[in-house]
Design an enzyme around this catalytic site. Structure first.
Site, PDB file in Angstrom:
ATOM      1  N   ASP A 127      40.272  39.353  30.319  1.00 27.74           N
ATOM      2  CA  ASP A 127      40.171  38.767  31.538  1.00 27.74           C
ATOM      3  C   ASP A 127      40.898  37.591  31.772  1.00 27.74           C
ATOM      4  O   ASP A 127      41.335  37.020  30.753  1.00 27.74           O
ATOM      5  CB  ASP A 127      38.427  38.763  32.047  1.00 27.74           C
ATOM      6  CG  ASP A 127      38.306  39.165  33.538  1.00 27.74           C
ATOM      7  OD1 ASP A 127      39.361  38.989  34.341  1.00 27.74           O
ATOM      8  OD2 ASP A 127      37.181  39.931  33.630  1.00 27.74           O
ATOM      9  N   ASP A 184      38.960  43.244  42.077  1.00 27.00           N
ATOM     10  CA  ASP A 184      37.882  44.275  41.630  1.00 27.00           C
ATOM     11  C   ASP A 184      37.412  45.459  42.590  1.00 27.00           C
ATOM     12  O   ASP A 184      37.371  45.023  43.852  1.00 27.00           O
ATOM     13  CB  ASP A 184      36.541  43.472  41.474  1.00 27.00           C
ATOM     14  CG  ASP A 184      36.677  42.371  40.125  1.00 27.00           C
ATOM     15  OD1 ASP A 184      37.650  42.294  39.748  1.00 27.00           O
ATOM     16  OD2 ASP A 184      35.683  41.872  39.799  1.00 27.00           O
TER      17      ASP A 184
HETATM   18  C1  GLA Z   1      36.306  40.174  36.375  1.00 26.28           C
HETATM   19  C2  GLA Z   1      36.931  41.516  36.187  1.00 26.28           C
HETATM   20  C3  GLA Z   1      35.701  42.567  36.462  1.00 26.28           C
HETATM   21  C4  GLA Z   1      34.769  42.234  35.384  1.00 26.28           C
HETATM   22  C5  GLA Z   1      34.174  41.021  35.702  1.00 26.28           C
HETATM   23  C6  GLA Z   1      33.084  40.667  34.589  1.00 26.28           C
HETATM   24  O1  GLA Z   1      35.907  40.117  37.919  1.00 26.28           O
HETATM   25  O2  GLA Z   1      37.825  41.634  37.146  1.00 26.28           O
HETATM   26  O3  GLA Z   1      36.401  43.927  36.022  1.00 26.28           O
HETATM   27  O4  GLA Z   1      35.187  42.495  34.046  1.00 26.28           O
HETATM   28  O5  GLA Z   1      35.143  39.878  35.742  1.00 26.28           O
HETATM   29  O6  GLA Z   1      32.703  39.326  34.780  1.00 26.28           O
END
Ligand code: GLA
Length: 380
Positions: A127, A184
């Site tokens: 990430d 997301d």
């Molecule tokens: C980010 C990513 C998500 C998830 C969260 C976890 O927002 O884009 O897919 O992995 O972190 O905290």
């Protein structure tokens, strides 16, 4: 090295379970994936997302799996997963903390990569939160890619920087298998549509060896996710069907996000559609192209060339009313002088529903879609 690198298929904890990730959950999900036939269809990865670790590293600076969540540790989990012919994925972040505030891999890349390799991890979701401002995502991903390679274990790098920093111009050269290019996902049509629309602007991004990740699937969540960021209303079956068809046609990773132990009925059928999976996993990995629908900006057609000489053709209606969506076959390359016609086999019923030299159309409900496997044949 794997002989063929295709979009990964599997399951990830985040969309339904949020921080409630655990060994028990993964093992139960694995059993359900085997029992319900997901493993045989190619869904092989079980991926721990954020929140699997303790909030602090140990005295030696190593990441520690939360013992309440993983009483036997990650190595034992990886062994159990491998014994069933599945693969284990884990999550970290190129910043100092993960997005949920757990330790990140910044300046611990080589320690963490070694740790993951010793545990027997096969895949790393990486990430982009809490990164020092002066270092680019490109450098940090190259670092982790090198750290993973230095372990000698084959570990897929699945980066996640939401499409920032012109990622497409450098990501394939890091060796990453996938890159998240979107925000997301949430469990509603608005989210699916906006992610899909952003990908329609860059159809060639997802092709052989390095795939554009549109985020985990929300099919089967039905507004029941425990993740407050994802649980935003739910979708109709028609919308989930279109979501899966889009991800399949756009060469996106197919990572389940629902509670596989409970998934049934229409959601199960959608996620297990063999033809859409075949299209997504086609070994030639050709990027699709788009044909606009005259007079209707909310409708479009996607075409993907398949390695066996056939074509996948998807008709999509993003509008809020029924629409007659038509594809003119000369837009794909077929001429009347060819003396050929194209047959259309419906992906859901598996029936041949038409054959034409000029055009093909279907009336689609709001947010609906139909994908066909199409073959050229001689006109009699
Ligand atoms: C980010 C990513 C998500 C998830 C969260 C976890 O927002 O884009 O897919 O992995 O972190 O905290």
């Amino acid at each position: 090295m794997s002989a063929m690198i295709l979009p990964p298929m599997g399951w990830n904890t985040w969309n339904t379970f949020y921080d409630k990730v655990s060994e028990e959950l993964v093992l139960e999900t694995m059993d359900a994936m085997i029992e319900k036939g997901f493993r045989e269809l190619g869904y092989r990865y079980l991926i721990l997302d954020d929140c699997w670790a303790l909030k602090e590293r140990d005295a030696q600076g190593q990441l520690v799996a939360d013992p309440d969540k993983f009483p036997h540790g990650i190595k034992a989990l990886a062994d159990a997963v491998h014994a069933k012919g599945m693969k284990l994925g884990i999550y970290s972040c190129c910043g100092v903390r993960t997005c949920a505030g757990y330790p990140g891999s910044f300046d611990h890349e080589y320690d963490d990569a070694r740790q993951f390799a010793q545990w027997g991890v096969d895949y790393l979701k990486y990430d982009n939160c809490n990164r020092p401002n002066h270092i680019s995502s490109e450098i940090l991903n190259r670092r982790m890619a090198m750290a993973l390679r230095s372990t000698g274990r084959e570990i897929d790098l699945a980066t996640c920087q939401w499409g920032t920093e012109a990622v497409k111009s450098w990501i394939a050269s890091t060796g990453a298998r996938t890159f998240r290019s979107t925000v997301d996902i949430q469990d509603n049509w608005f989210s699916i549509e906006s992610i899909a629309r952003s990908r329609l602007e860059r159809l060639s991004w997802s092709a052989c060896g390095c795939f554009d990740d549109m985020d985990m699937l929300v099919v089967g969540l039905n507004g029941l996710s425990m993740n407050p960021e994802v649980n935003q209303g739910g979708c109709t079956d028609e919308e989930y069907q279109t979501h899966f068809a889009l991800w399949a046609m756009l060469n996106a990773p197919l990572i389940l996000g629902c509670d596989v132990r409970k998934v049934e009925g229409r959601a199960l059928e959608i996620l297990q559609n063999k033809t859409l999976i075949k299209i997504n996993q086609d070994p030639a990995c050709k990027a699709p192209f788009k044909i606009p629908v005259y007079g209707n900006d909310d409708a479009f057609v996607l075409v993907k060339l398949l390695s066996d000489g056939t074509y996948a053709i998807g008709l999509f209606n993003f509008g809020d009313t029924d629409a007659n969506v038509s594809v003119e076959l000369w837009d794909i390359g077929l001429t009347l002088s060819s003396n050929l016609r194209m047959s259309f086999r419906d992906c859901q019923t598996n029936d041949i529903v038409g054959s034409s030299r000029e055009h093909f159309s279907a009336v689609l409900p709001p947010h609906g879609s139909n994908v066909y496997l199409c073959a050229l044949e001689e006109c009699k």
